[in-house]
Structure formats: C-alpha cells, structure tokens
Design a protein around this motif. Structure first.
Motif, PDB file in Angstrom:
ATOM      1  N   ILE A 128       0.834  -1.205   0.000  1.00 59.23           N
ATOM      2  CA  ILE A 128       0.000   0.000   0.000  1.00 59.23           C
ATOM      3  C   ILE A 128       0.870   1.257   0.000  1.00 59.23           C
ATOM      4  N   PHE A 129       1.899   1.230   0.851  1.00 55.93           N
ATOM      5  CA  PHE A 129       2.783   2.408   0.925  1.00 55.93           C
ATOM      6  C   PHE A 129       4.027   2.190   0.084  1.00 55.93           C
ATOM      7  N   ARG A 130       3.849   1.650  -1.104  1.00 59.87           N
ATOM      8  CA  ARG A 130       5.039   1.273  -1.875  1.00 59.87           C
ATOM      9  C   ARG A 130       5.846   2.488  -2.281  1.00 59.87           C
ATOM     10  N   ASN A 131       7.167   2.220  -2.362  1.00 63.14           N
ATOM     11  CA  ASN A 131       8.156   3.236  -2.710  1.00 63.14           C
ATOM     12  C   ASN A 131       8.293   4.343  -1.677  1.00 63.14           C
ATOM     13  N   THR A 132       7.710   4.143  -0.492  1.00 66.28           N
ATOM     14  CA  THR A 132       7.978   5.085   0.594  1.00 66.28           C
ATOM     15  C   THR A 132       9.171   4.563   1.391  1.00 66.28           C
ATOM     16  N   LEU A 133       9.569   5.306   2.367  1.00 62.32           N
ATOM     17  CA  LEU A 133      10.691   4.914   3.227  1.00 62.32           C
ATOM     18  C   LEU A 133      10.352   3.616   3.957  1.00 62.32           C
ATOM     19  N   PHE A 134       9.070   3.511   4.400  1.00 62.51           N
ATOM     20  CA  PHE A 134       8.613   2.323   5.116  1.00 62.51           C
ATOM     21  C   PHE A 134       8.789   1.080   4.250  1.00 62.51           C
ATOM     22  N   ASP A 135       8.341   1.181   3.001  1.00 65.45           N
ATOM     23  CA  ASP A 135       8.441   0.054   2.078  1.00 65.45           C
ATOM     24  C   ASP A 135       9.896  -0.359   1.899  1.00 65.45           C
ATOM     25  N   ARG A 136      10.780   0.646   1.711  1.00 63.26           N
ATOM     26  CA  ARG A 136      12.195   0.334   1.483  1.00 63.26           C
ATOM     27  C   ARG A 136      12.787  -0.347   2.715  1.00 63.26           C
ATOM     28  N   ALA A 137      12.411   0.146   3.881  1.00 64.71           N
ATOM     29  CA  ALA A 137      12.950  -0.419   5.125  1.00 64.71           C
ATOM     30  C   ALA A 137      12.519  -1.880   5.264  1.00 64.71           C
ATOM     31  N   VAL A 138      11.220  -2.145   5.032  1.00 65.34           N
ATOM     32  CA  VAL A 138      10.707  -3.518   5.136  1.00 65.34           C
ATOM     33  C   VAL A 138      11.425  -4.404   4.121  1.00 65.34           C
ATOM     34  N   SER A 139      11.559  -3.883   2.927  1.00 66.69           N
ATOM     35  CA  SER A 139      12.184  -4.615   1.843  1.00 66.69           C
ATOM     36  C   SER A 139      13.615  -5.013   2.214  1.00 66.69           C
ATOM     37  N   LEU A 140      14.371  -4.042   2.696  1.00 65.69           N
ATOM     38  CA  LEU A 140      15.772  -4.281   3.051  1.00 65.69           C
ATOM     39  C   LEU A 140      15.877  -5.273   4.207  1.00 65.69           C
ATOM     40  N   LEU A 141      15.032  -5.050   5.187  1.00 63.78           N
ATOM     41  CA  LEU A 141      15.065  -5.896   6.383  1.00 63.78           C
ATOM     42  C   LEU A 141      14.750  -7.349   6.036  1.00 63.78           C
TER      43      LEU A 141
END
Lengths: 320, 522
Positions: A128-141
């Motif tokens: 839902i919040f794709r390409n936001t900081l949250f998305d990137r953080a989840v992705s990296l983690l």
C-alpha cells in the motif's frame, strides 16, 4: 447447478492427481533407497562389518532377496495397512513416525500462527505504501533476514539469549515442558528462527501479489468511482489475492514440516525431519518410506488445498 | 613368580604399577556427596540408539549401557581388568577359564543373577540376527557353560592370558537370560532405565539395590546427544547441560575462560592412513617408508589437534600404555629421504591412487590435505578424494590402496594386535601379513611372565612400525567439558568420559560455583 457439478468434477480431478503422485513418490523412494550404497546390515554393524557378519544379518533380515521381491512384500503389507517395523529398532514405524510428527506439527503450527499474520501485514502495508521509506525499510530488512542462513540465526540467538543473558534455555527439549511458561521459553527461539525464514519470504511475495492487484484495471476503476481506500482493499483487492496468497502460505507450511532439520538439530528438538535423516543414514527403509509418505502427503494436501481455494474463489468471482 | 591362579590378584598388582602413568585432575580434597541430577550431552545419537549391549557402537550407546549394565569384569583407568559381576577368575592353562559370580546380585526386575544369565549373554553374540559388534571376539569362545548356579566355564579355541580384558568390553555386558526386547534395560547396573527414546534422550535413576555399596553418588542422569558442535558447547555454557563429550579443541580456551572444566584424557584413539600392501604402490615397502617420512607430525599436531594429542610412531600402542616400546626409533619428517625413495622407484612420475578420506574418520580430511601439500613440495602428485561420512565404513574403508581410518582405544594390547594386525585380523587395514608377528601373538597369549610378555610386545610393535602399511601420526587426547559443580571426573586410557563409565564416579557439588567466586582473586 451445472456450475457445481463442474466444480465437483474439478475437485475430484485434483484429489485423484494427488493420489497418483503419492503412489509415484512411494515407488520412486523405494527404488532410490534400493540403489543407495550399503544397506541396514552395513549401517548396523559399522566398523564391525566383516563380510560373513554382514551376509548373515542380511539373510536374517530378508535383505538378500531381489529388490522386486522385497517391493512386492512391502506393497502387500501396505495394502493391508501394515507399514512395517523398523529394521533397526523393530518397533512399528507408524508409531515412531507419528510420535515425531506430532512434535513437528506443534512447532510448525506455533510458527505459522505467529509468522503468517506478521508476514501478511508487512507485505500488505509495504504494497500500500510502496516506494515510501517504510516500504524500502521492510524490503531491506526482509531481504537481510532471508539471506542469513538459519543455523547462523539459531546459533547467534542461543549465544545471546542463553549463553550471555541466561534468559532462555539453549535446548527445546520437549520433555522439559511442564507449563505455559516453560513452553514459551523453550519454543521462543526455534519459532523465531523459523519465522525469520518464513516472514522474509512470505512478506515479499505478499507485497508482489498485492502490488499486482493494486495496479489492476478494476482497482483503477474503483478509484475513479471514488471508493475509499479501505473499501478498495477489502472489497476489491483481498478477494482477488486470496488464491495466490494461499499458495504462498501452503508452500511455507510444507517447508515447516520437512525442511527444518537444522533448527531441529541446533535446538535438539525431536521432529520428523531429523527422523528421516537418521533413517536414511541407518538405511532403515520402512522408516524412510513412511517419512517420505508423510512429507509427500502433507505437501500434496497443502497444495491441493491451495488449488481448491483458488478454484472456489474464481468460482465466486465469476458468480458475482 | 606370578601365581597362575587368581588372575585378579595379578590385575591388582598391575594397577599399582601402571597407575602413575596417567595425569590426574587437580585433586580436590572435598568429600563426595550423595544426590543431584546431572544432564549430559554426547555427540552422536539417532534412531539407531540401542539398549542392547551387543549392538552398542557409538559413545552415546556405551555411556547409556554403562549406567544400566555390568560386565563380568571392568577395565580401570589404565585398562587393567578389575572384578565386577565375577568376583574371582581362574585359569590353569589360559584356555579354560572359570568365572565365579558374585552371589546375591539382583537385576532391576528383582531376579537374582545366575550363571544362566551369563551363558545367555555371552552366547547370543554368535547369532547373526543380534548383529553384535563383538561377534569376531566372541568366536574365540568355543564353549560357554554353566557350572552350578554361580560358576561359568568358558573354553577358548586357543590360550589367551588377556581374555578377561575382552569381557571388560561394554558389549559383553550381562543381561537377563532370554531377553529379546530392548525397549527398556534390565541389567544389574547402578542405574535403572526410567525412559529411553532413541535419538532423543535416556533417563537413568539410581538403583537402590545396586550390588556395589561404595561409589555411585548421583540420583539421576539424563543423557541426550547434540551432534552440532556449536550447539553442544552453547548448551554447556548456558547451563542446560552439566557435561559435554568431545570438546572441540578450538573451543577449549573459551570454555576455560568462562569457568568450565575441560578434562584431557590421553587415549589410544588415532586417525591413520593405511597403505594397502596387497594392491597398488604399497606393494613396494619403500613407497610405504617414503609416505611415513612425508608426515609432518608436529604440523599435524599443531594445526589439526591444536596440541591436544601425543606423537605417534606408526604402531598402535599409545605412549601411556604399559607395554609401549620406548626403544623404538621415532619415524621423523624427512621429505628429502622420501623424495629419494620415491624417485628411486619411479613413483614421482607416476599417476598414484588418491588419498581416500572422510568426515567419518575424525580429521582425516585435514590430515590428507597436509600430506598432499608436503607431497607436492617434493614433486609428487597426490589427489585427495573426500568421501561422504554416510556409508564410509562399509563402502570405502579398507577398500582403496590409500585410505584413512579412525580407530578407538581398545581394551588391551592383545585386542589391538589380534583385531587389527594379525594376518587373519578382520580389521587389518593395510592387509599386512607377517608370520613372525602371528607367532609372537600366539606366544604372548601363553606367556604368564610379565617381563617376558613385555619383551614379546616390544618386538611386535617393532614389526608393525617397520613392516606394516599403517601411518599413525598422532594419538588423540580426548576432551570433555564439565560445569564446576561436577566433581570426580578423572582421565581414563579407555577414552571419553572415563571410558564412558563416568556415571558411576561423578558427584555434584552444589556450592561449587559460590565457593569458586568467593575464593577468586578480585
């Protein structure tokens, strides 16, 4: 009416295909184990395996009969509901395997209960919040967690929580569990280790599936109609991603049953995966067979279930 | 002059003679205390775990068996047989042996030990379905018969003065007459079997009716196995277990630094390279000689065993053995001589069979690589072929011209010689044949004079050192880890954890941790 008949026919086809695969797998496992170097007589005697001792033991265990004859004997027993006895311990293999299966189901169940909601939540919110900081953080983690091998996660967890902090037991021995407290203490590290693998994988797949659905034309239509985001997610996206999501969950759960040898050995947890590894090393063919049968049946059950869900959900969509 | 009767007296004399050879732990004056529960983690455990003494083949099995069962004799810390269920052993010709059983010994089910139990326990090793680990040794017994309720007469196929040591092996433990079901243990040992789950755990509780009134301090013991090295050490450090077998040499410093004890036991266990003398390049004795000179024993000791080993001299008795030949010149690392020997026989330009090694044979892969490295320095091309651990003993070991093996400490020099070096020995790894050696073996088995027998054993070691295709670079010092509160552990020549017999000797000192902290310097 015709719709339902077609559905039932499709379901029967699915179940039938599963049964055929099951038969194929058992036959394949029998002949693959037959060509493994060495047999139970070699394994039992180990370094003490002098040629005459091996041949005498082999004879008394009927292992000197041709492989086809042994196959017929085994299948005849199976058709009578007799899975055989372990060549090593002489105990019925069904009892041995089911005892371990219960342990494995418990571990898998607790892990799923904890990991599936977390993964779905992470994947959905990231989509839902794709390409936001949250998305990137989840992705990296999640990428980091998936990349670390589980024996490292397990060993590090034990080192920190048991050796350094003395908070949790290093071993998850099932015989030590007498209360909810000791259950939580024993299970927290194995479950967390397994959850790391599952959550990483599942949340990334959930995110992909959700993004796919969010970019579809019917969602675009709903946005244009002015529907609220909550309405869009619940009414238009979720029903369409249930089938692929269930597939993701089914694959993860089947991994939890059979692919957890490392976690079982690090935490000394008596599950069915290590039983199968043991039985292969001991060339205890009846036991190998029943373990393979259980893994295969579990895998087929879960994937067939996913297929059925897919079938039903497409049915519902067509009907709507 | 030694009396020919009453072997046990002779045994006792030998204890006094050999006792000083072992390094003992720092002595603590404290009086042993009764009670306590102890958790022990061994290495290998699987569904092949067994309560059948005949089938015991892994250290975990031996430890478990030693809690529940007794033998007719037991091997002490210097491997001298001591009386156990047999209180007296007699033989006039070392061929017919009479064992007088201890009266009033009870099995865990309440039955009294009689000669029928002993006859059953010993005879069953010959039944192939039993899959006994000691079937070969048992075959030396031509007949086993009862002589009254407490007498057993064993007739051997040939005289053997060391025969009591054979019956000291854990596999020859005594079970109840007619026992076929091994889901639980019915022995005479110091502990009763409260739970046994193969591959998971065994639980032992103290047997209040144990025949031996002294010793045996703890109330209960749980035995598990953790094959993962790191997990086993972590379990000790976290306090989940009190004792672990097989400490990794690399982790000794860490354990000690964290207040754990590490016991070093010098044992006769070794990892060897066997060069077969019936096939391949080993048919040429100079090839064998050259390879022995190519072993950089100090380097193997430092980099593979981290110093926890003793120097080997290509013969199987460790330096601590009371028959060890001190006069035998040490084989030294001499690449120049190796090169000269190999070159002379044309082996440097020849394709040679690979070195077969496996994780199944302790550290053999590392040792093989070190040997390969030394070989390449003198222009010799040796390939290393690593085989899987699974099936190594049946499929690879002793099958190849150059192959690694791993041999555990045996109960006596006689067993070592007869099982692994005599021409007819089933585990003659290098397929070495020496009629002189066979003659000496037969002679030693009849020789009652200790000094004369020692001289014979000296010559036998020389023959192996000079002639056989076995390269034994080092003897491994076994390492076991324990928590401060565990007392009573002592090194044993028989191997890990007091020859797997530790459960009978350890005791728990609950105040150990506290006392240690109090007395520690600030």
């Amino acid at each position: 009416m015709t719709m339902n008949a077609a559905l039932i026919r499709a379901l029967l086809r699915l179940v039938g295909a599963s049964l055929v695969s099951l038969v194929f797998v058992t036959v394949a496992v029998f002949f693959i184990t037959a060509v493994l170097p060495g047999d139970v007589a070699d394994a039992l005697l180990g370094q003490a395996a002098t040629p005459d001792a091996v041949s005498a033991l082999r004879h008394s265990l009927n292992l000197d009969k041709p492989v086809l004859v042994r196959f017929v004997i085994w299948v005849t027993g199976l058709l009578h509901g007799d899975f055989g006895v372990s060549l090593v311990s002489h105990r019925p293999v069904l009892a041995m395997a089911s005892e371990r299966l219960i342990h494995s189901l418990l571990l898998a169940g607790v892990t799923a209960l904890f990991a599936v909601p977390v993964a779905l939540l992470l994947g959905t919110t990231a989509a839902i919040f794709r390409n936001t900081l949250f998305d990137r953080a989840v992705s990296l983690l999640t990428l980091c967690i998936v990349s670390v091998p589980e024996f490292l996660v397990a060993t590090l967890a034990v080192f920190i929580f048991s050796v350094q902090l003395h908070l949790l037991p290093a071993l998850a021995s099932i015989s030590d569990i007498h209360s909810i407290g000791s259950f939580l203490a024993s299970f927290s590290m194995p479950v967390t280790t397994l959850a790391c693998v599952i959550v990483g994988q599942m949340s990334r797949m959930t995110r992909a599936v959700m993004i796919d659905a969010l970019g579809s034309s019917w969602v675009e239509m709903a946005v244009l109609k002015g529907a609220s985001p909550a309405h869009i997610i619940l009414r238009h996206v979720i029903p369409n991603v249930i089938a692929p999501l269930f597939n993701v969950i089914a694959l993860s759960l089947s991994y939890l049953l059979g692919g957890v040898v490392i976690v079982e050995s690090v935490f000394h947890y008596p599950g069915i995966a290590s039983l199968m590894v043991d039985s292969v090393a001991a060339r205890d063919i009846p036991l190998v067979q029943i373990c393979a049968l259980i893994f295969c049946a579990a895998y087929l059950f879960l994937t067939t279930l996913a297929d059925i869900v897919a079938l039903l959900s497409s049915q519902r969509r067509h009907a709507a | 002059m030694l009396s020919r009767r009453d072997m046990m007296k002779q045994g006792a004399l030998l204890v006094a003679a050999g006792g000083g050879a072992l390094r003992s732990c720092p002595a603590r004056a404290a009086q042993p205390l009764r009670g306590g529960h102890v958790r022990v983690a061994s290495t290998t455990g699987s569904l092949s775990d067994t309560l059948d003494p005949a089938r015991e083949s892994m250290a975990t099995d031996y430890m478990r068996g030693a809690m529940f069962y007794d033998g007719l004799v037991t091997l002490d810390a210097t491997l001298v047989p001591q009386p156990a269920l047999a209180e007296r052993i007699e033989s006039d010709d070392f061929r017919t042996w009479t064992f007088h059983l201890r009266p009033g010994v009870q099995f865990h089910d309440g039955a009294t030990l009689t000669s029928a139990d002993v006859v059953y326990s010993l005879r069953r090793h010959l039944d192939p379905l039993v899959a006994s680990q000691v079937r070969f040794q048992a075959r030396a017994m031509r007949s086993v018969r009862a002589d009254g309720p407490l007498g057993v007469v064993i007739e051997l196929d040939a005289p053997n003065i060391s025969f009591p040591s054979v019956l000291g092996l854990n596999n020859f433990a005594i079970i109840r007459d007619g026992t076929k079901n091994f889901e639980t243990a019915n022995g005479t040992g110091p502990f009763r079997c409260a739970a046994f789950q193969p591959g998971i755990r065994s639980l032992a509780v103290r047997n209040p009716d144990f025949w031996k009134t002294d010793g045996v301090w703890i109330d209960s013991l749980e035995l598990i196995s953790i094959s993962d090295d790191m997990a086993r050490h972590n379990a000790l450090l976290s306090g989940d277990v009190d004792i672990i077998a097989e400490v990794n040499p690399r982790l000794v410093a860490l354990l000690r630094q964290r207040g754990m004890g590490v016991m070093e036991s010098p044992t006769g266990t070794y990892t060897d390279l066997a060069i077969r003398q019936d096939i391949g390049p080993g048919k040429n004795p100079e090839f064998v000689q050259a390879i022995k000179h190519l072993f950089n024993r100090d380097q193997v000791a430092d980099s593979v065993w981290l110093g926890f080993c003793r120097l080997g001299n290509d013969q199987p008795l460790p330096p601590e053995d009371r028959y060890y030949n001190h006069d035998l010149p040490q084989t030294v690392f001499d690449p120049d001589r190796a090169k000269w020997l190999l070159n002379k026989n044309g082996f440097l330009n020849q394709e040679l069979p690979p070195l077969i090694c496996s994780p199944a044979a302790n550290a053999s892969v590392d040792i093989a690589v070190l040997l390969q490295n030394e070989a390449s320095r003198i222009g010799m091309k040796l390939d290393v072929r690593r085989m899987p651990a699974d099936g190594y003993w049946s499929q690879s070991w002793m099958h190849f011209p150059l192959g690694f093996g791993n041999v555990n400490a045996r109960g006596s020099a006689d067993m070592t010689f007869s099982l692994a070096f005599a021409s007819a020995a089933p585990w003659n790894e290098s397929h070495w044949r020496s009629s002189r050696f066979d003659e000496l073996l037969a002679l030693s088995r009849r020789e009652a004079d200790e000094a004369k027998r020692k001289a014979i054993y000296y010559e036998m070691q020389t023959l192996i050192h000079d002639g056989s295709g076995l390269c034994i670079p080092n003897f491994i010092t076994s390492l076991d880890g324990y928590h401060q509160r565990i007392r009573g552990l002592r090194p044993h020549l028989g191997g890990h954890l007091m020859g797997n017999n530790f459960s009978r000797f350890i005791w728990v000192d609950e105040n150990a941790g506290a006392r240690e902290t109090e007395s520690a310097p600030a």
